[in-house]
Design a protein around this motif. Sequence first.
Motif, PDB file in Angstrom:
ATOM      1  N   THR A 415      26.185  16.725   5.205  1.00 23.74           N
ATOM      2  CA  THR A 415      26.924  15.478   5.336  1.00 23.74           C
ATOM      3  C   THR A 415      28.291  15.742   5.949  1.00 23.74           C
ATOM      4  OG1 THR A 415      27.978  15.662   3.165  1.00 23.74           O
ATOM      5  CG2 THR A 415      25.795  14.586   3.268  1.00 23.74           C
ATOM      6  N   PRO A 416      28.890  14.726   6.571  1.00 22.27           N
ATOM      7  CA  PRO A 416      30.261  14.879   7.069  1.00 22.27           C
ATOM      8  C   PRO A 416      31.233  15.260   5.953  1.00 22.27           C
ATOM      9  CG  PRO A 416      29.259  12.926   8.015  1.00 22.27           C
ATOM     10  CD  PRO A 416      28.311  13.435   6.967  1.00 22.27           C
ATOM     11  N   GLU A 417      31.011  14.742   4.766  1.00 29.46           N
ATOM     12  CA  GLU A 417      31.911  15.054   3.646  1.00 29.46           C
ATOM     13  C   GLU A 417      31.856  16.541   3.302  1.00 29.46           C
ATOM     14  OE1 GLU A 417      31.024  10.894   3.887  1.00 29.46           O
ATOM     15  OE2 GLU A 417      29.650  12.595   3.664  1.00 29.46           O
ATOM     16  N   LEU A 418      30.658  17.104   3.274  1.00 28.33           N
ATOM     17  CA  LEU A 418      30.533  18.531   2.977  1.00 28.33           C
ATOM     18  C   LEU A 418      31.129  19.377   4.100  1.00 28.33           C
ATOM     19  CD1 LEU A 418      29.537  20.897   1.302  1.00 28.33           C
ATOM     20  CD2 LEU A 418      27.270  20.617   2.350  1.00 28.33           C
ATOM     21  N   LEU A 419      30.882  18.991   5.342  1.00 25.18           N
ATOM     22  CA  LEU A 419      31.431  19.741   6.463  1.00 25.18           C
ATOM     23  C   LEU A 419      32.954  19.694   6.470  1.00 25.18           C
ATOM     24  CD1 LEU A 419      28.842  18.756   9.198  1.00 25.18           C
ATOM     25  CD2 LEU A 419      29.290  21.074   8.370  1.00 25.18           C
ATOM     26  N   ASP A 420      33.506  18.528   6.153  1.00 25.74           N
ATOM     27  CA  ASP A 420      34.970  18.426   6.056  1.00 25.74           C
ATOM     28  C   ASP A 420      35.509  19.355   4.967  1.00 25.74           C
ATOM     29  OD1 ASP A 420      36.335  16.954   7.918  1.00 25.74           O
ATOM     30  OD2 ASP A 420      36.086  15.039   6.891  1.00 25.74           O
ATOM     31  N   LYS A 421      34.864  19.335   3.818  1.00 31.35           N
ATOM     32  CA  LYS A 421      35.292  20.179   2.705  1.00 31.35           C
ATOM     33  C   LYS A 421      35.239  21.658   3.096  1.00 31.35           C
ATOM     34  CE  LYS A 421      34.078  21.180  -2.158  1.00 31.35           C
ATOM     35  NZ  LYS A 421      33.644  22.585  -1.997  1.00 31.35           N
ATOM     36  N   GLN A 422      34.154  22.076   3.704  1.00 27.68           N
ATOM     37  CA  GLN A 422      34.010  23.478   4.073  1.00 27.68           C
ATOM     38  C   GLN A 422      34.967  23.870   5.192  1.00 27.68           C
ATOM     39  OE1 GLN A 422      29.776  23.548   4.875  1.00 27.68           O
ATOM     40  NE2 GLN A 422      29.296  24.276   2.815  1.00 27.68           N
ATOM     41  N   THR A 423      35.213  22.942   6.102  1.00 27.46           N
ATOM     42  CA  THR A 423      36.161  23.214   7.190  1.00 27.46           C
ATOM     43  C   THR A 423      37.567  23.418   6.659  1.00 27.46           C
ATOM     44  OG1 THR A 423      34.859  21.985   8.814  1.00 27.46           O
ATOM     45  CG2 THR A 423      37.192  22.272   9.292  1.00 27.46           C
ATOM     46  N   LEU A 424      38.004  22.510   5.790  1.00 27.87           N
ATOM     47  CA  LEU A 424      39.361  22.612   5.242  1.00 27.87           C
ATOM     48  C   LEU A 424      39.518  23.863   4.383  1.00 27.87           C
ATOM     49  CD1 LEU A 424      40.067  18.862   4.379  1.00 27.87           C
ATOM     50  CD2 LEU A 424      40.956  20.206   6.298  1.00 27.87           C
ATOM     51  N   GLU A 425      38.469  24.241   3.659  1.00 35.17           N
ATOM     52  CA  GLU A 425      38.522  25.477   2.879  1.00 35.17           C
ATOM     53  C   GLU A 425      38.712  26.683   3.794  1.00 35.17           C
ATOM     54  OE1 GLU A 425      34.932  25.590   0.636  1.00 35.17           O
ATOM     55  OE2 GLU A 425      35.678  24.269  -0.975  1.00 35.17           O
ATOM     56  N   ALA A 426      37.959  26.707   4.889  1.00 37.38           N
ATOM     57  CA  ALA A 426      38.080  27.816   5.827  1.00 37.38           C
ATOM     58  C   ALA A 426      39.468  27.861   6.459  1.00 37.38           C
ATOM     59  CB  ALA A 426      37.003  27.695   6.899  1.00 37.38           C
ATOM     60  N   ASP A 442      42.462  17.635  12.568  1.00 34.20           N
ATOM     61  CA  ASP A 442      41.630  16.451  12.774  1.00 34.20           C
ATOM     62  C   ASP A 442      40.180  16.892  12.944  1.00 34.20           C
ATOM     63  OD1 ASP A 442      40.929  13.767  13.228  1.00 34.20           O
ATOM     64  OD2 ASP A 442      41.065  14.048  15.395  1.00 34.20           O
ATOM     65  N   THR A 443      39.276  16.222  12.250  1.00 35.05           N
ATOM     66  CA  THR A 443      37.854  16.522  12.396  1.00 35.05           C
ATOM     67  C   THR A 443      37.085  15.244  12.717  1.00 35.05           C
ATOM     68  OG1 THR A 443      37.372  16.185  10.043  1.00 35.05           O
ATOM     69  CG2 THR A 443      37.965  18.419  10.743  1.00 35.05           C
ATOM     70  N   TYR A 444      35.968  15.409  13.394  1.00 40.43           N
ATOM     71  CA  TYR A 444      35.074  14.297  13.670  1.00 40.43           C
ATOM     72  C   TYR A 444      33.653  14.849  13.636  1.00 40.43           C
ATOM     73  CZ  TYR A 444      32.429  10.737  16.149  1.00 40.43           C
ATOM     74  OH  TYR A 444      31.481   9.802  16.498  1.00 40.43           O
ATOM     75  N   TRP A 445      32.772  14.163  12.897  1.00 39.70           N
ATOM     76  CA  TRP A 445      31.392  14.625  12.758  1.00 39.70           C
ATOM     77  C   TRP A 445      30.459  13.546  13.282  1.00 39.70           C
ATOM     78  CZ3 TRP A 445      31.718  19.548  11.956  1.00 39.70           C
ATOM     79  CH2 TRP A 445      32.787  20.058  11.204  1.00 39.70           C
ATOM     80  N   GLY A 446      29.990  13.742  14.514  1.00 40.68           N
ATOM     81  CA  GLY A 446      29.071  12.783  15.110  1.00 40.68           C
ATOM     82  C   GLY A 446      27.732  12.755  14.396  1.00 40.68           C
ATOM     83  N   THR A 447      27.056  11.637  14.490  1.00 37.97           N
ATOM     84  CA  THR A 447      25.790  11.449  13.784  1.00 37.97           C
ATOM     85  C   THR A 447      24.626  12.000  14.594  1.00 37.97           C
ATOM     86  OG1 THR A 447      26.655   9.426  12.778  1.00 37.97           O
ATOM     87  CG2 THR A 447      24.266   9.753  12.718  1.00 37.97           C
ATOM     88  N   PRO A 448      23.836  12.906  14.036  1.00 40.85           N
ATOM     89  CA  PRO A 448      22.624  13.355  14.733  1.00 40.85           C
ATOM     90  C   PRO A 448      21.638  12.203  14.864  1.00 40.85           C
ATOM     91  CG  PRO A 448      23.176  14.805  12.883  1.00 40.85           C
ATOM     92  CD  PRO A 448      24.010  13.574  12.740  1.00 40.85           C
ATOM     93  N   MET A 449      20.842  12.239  15.915  1.00 40.74           N
ATOM     94  CA  MET A 449      19.860  11.189  16.141  1.00 40.74           C
ATOM     95  C   MET A 449      18.459  11.778  16.119  1.00 40.74           C
ATOM     96  SD  MET A 449      18.891   9.076  19.588  1.00 40.74           S
ATOM     97  CE  MET A 449      17.940  10.495  20.137  1.00 40.74           C
ATOM     98  N   VAL A 450      17.554  11.109  15.430  1.00 45.92           N
ATOM     99  CA  VAL A 450      16.137  11.466  15.460  1.00 45.92           C
ATOM    100  C   VAL A 450      15.353  10.207  15.777  1.00 45.92           C
ATOM    101  CG1 VAL A 450      14.175  12.384  14.194  1.00 45.92           C
ATOM    102  CG2 VAL A 450      16.457  13.314  13.769  1.00 45.92           C
ATOM    103  N   MET A 451      14.572  10.248  16.872  1.00 47.82           N
ATOM    104  CA  MET A 451      13.783   9.097  17.298  1.00 47.82           C
ATOM    105  C   MET A 451      12.367   9.588  17.567  1.00 47.82           C
ATOM    106  SD  MET A 451      13.918   5.798  18.003  1.00 47.82           S
ATOM    107  CE  MET A 451      15.652   5.440  18.339  1.00 47.82           C
ATOM    108  N   ASP A 452      11.584   9.717  16.496  1.00 44.75           N
ATOM    109  CA  ASP A 452      10.262  10.325  16.647  1.00 44.75           C
ATOM    110  C   ASP A 452       9.115   9.328  16.573  1.00 44.75           C
ATOM    111  OD1 ASP A 452      10.421   9.705  14.001  1.00 44.75           O
ATOM    112  OD2 ASP A 452      10.209  11.748  13.246  1.00 44.75           O
TER     113      ASP A 452
END
Length: 534
Positions: A415-426, A442-452
Amino acid sequence: MFRKGCFYTSNGYFCGKLAQILENNNRWKCMKKLALSLPLVLTSLFPIYVNALTSEAESTADYAVKTYEAEMLDSLSSLVSYKTVSAEGLTPDTHPEFIGFKHELSQLSQKLGLDYSDHGYVILIGLGNSQKKLGVITHGDVQPANPQLWRGDPFVLDMTSKPGKLIGRGTEDDKGAIVTAMYAMKSIQDKGLKLDRRIELMVYLAEETDWDPLRTFLKNYTPADINITIDAEYPVVTAEKGWSKINFVIPPQELAPMEDKRARLVSFSGGVFSSQVPQQAVAEMSGVSGELQSALKTQGLRQQGMRYRFESDGDALTIFADGKAAHSSTPEDGVNAVTHLAELLSIHNWPRSQAALTQSFIHEMVGLGIYAEQFGEIAYKDNFMGAMTLAPTVIKHTKDGTEVVMNLRRPTGKTPELLDKQTLEALNNWQEKHQTQLTDIDTYWGTPMVMDDAPHLDTLLNVFSHFTGVKDPKPVAIGGSTNSKLFPNALSFGPTMPGVEYTGHTEDEFMTHEQFMLNLKMYTAAFIELAVEQ
């Protein structure tokens, strides 16, 4: 897609009573269940034609290439000549290059007998009047190009310096695709084929920089219910990683005392724009001894794919690093000049400075890896979409310090929340180690797309298989991020072959002449299979 009295699946055409059953019972899901559970019964009762195309699709695709090859090259040359690079404070209606580009598209549309409408950031070019539509999504803006890194003018189509290659900014991303789609529509019109769907080409003019005007346009525009994005690769893209970033500034530092006359790193910079693996980087040093300079040169020779130029003036030394540019969604295709220069400079313990901290960050937190292996705990991967990638793409000096821009492409799985947390920790751990404070994080986490589950998936795979001879092609995932995310049932279909290096954001961008013509065949056939009444 239907033939009269038949139902089309990835295994071929089923005709008669079974076709009615499939059509009337949620045909896509039902087809898959029946095909899996009754393969022997189906194959014994009904003929199956793998990779069969309608005769109209095949003959019109051949006609398009035989008829319009020369005109397509002329049109591509004209579109490439416009420097449709975004400029701050200007829009497509005020930027002279975009105004000229739109005029050229209007003239070409008129020549080819296609309708044209200008909506500012969006151009619509169409064939047919049906209420149902086949959307074809592309863009006309391009990335910057440094003429010093090209064989010739980036905005003059070069068809001679490398025979077989069409070199110029936009040939692959995305002006070549625009030309191909327009001449595919023209060929369909020439043959007088009756359209069941209007074919509508959308040319967006800020895809590389700002999607907000497109989002605004879509609020009052009804897109097609099936769409093709021609801004990626074959066979068919059904998943895209999310375009993401981590930005911050390393502020000016209090310099260490000068008494010992140690060599100092004065500046460290590189890269041009955020979605390109940087080809060039530069570092300036003072107080460099002959011994250190020799050691740096020796280390530079050990790095594969890198070229270094050393310029000295007394004990001042400037190192120019030259790697290989690549689209930041495929960092494995490039040789990142920023990360390699940081690794080269790591053989010396530089006194504290803004530049030294920048070099340390790149070397310690990124290194030569491309999957965030050293960046705390943020690295991860998805079984289909692959691993998240991370590339430092821009390191530049500002009035507030050194800005560091890192471009990431993230799959599903965190999730973006987890990635933000791990980024700030690093980042916090690195700041504590170096007793410094980063600013403007500043961080931005774009949404992956799956269209199957798009209804035209099998049709596109079939077209690709027919013209390439690839048996049983499968959908693919890419690291790139296209406008398909904003449209219903949107699948990316070319223009780049699988396994072939994408040059769209590189210097000396090109498309081969052979691929240009193959794309015309496949787009013509795909448009017919999806939009022409059968």
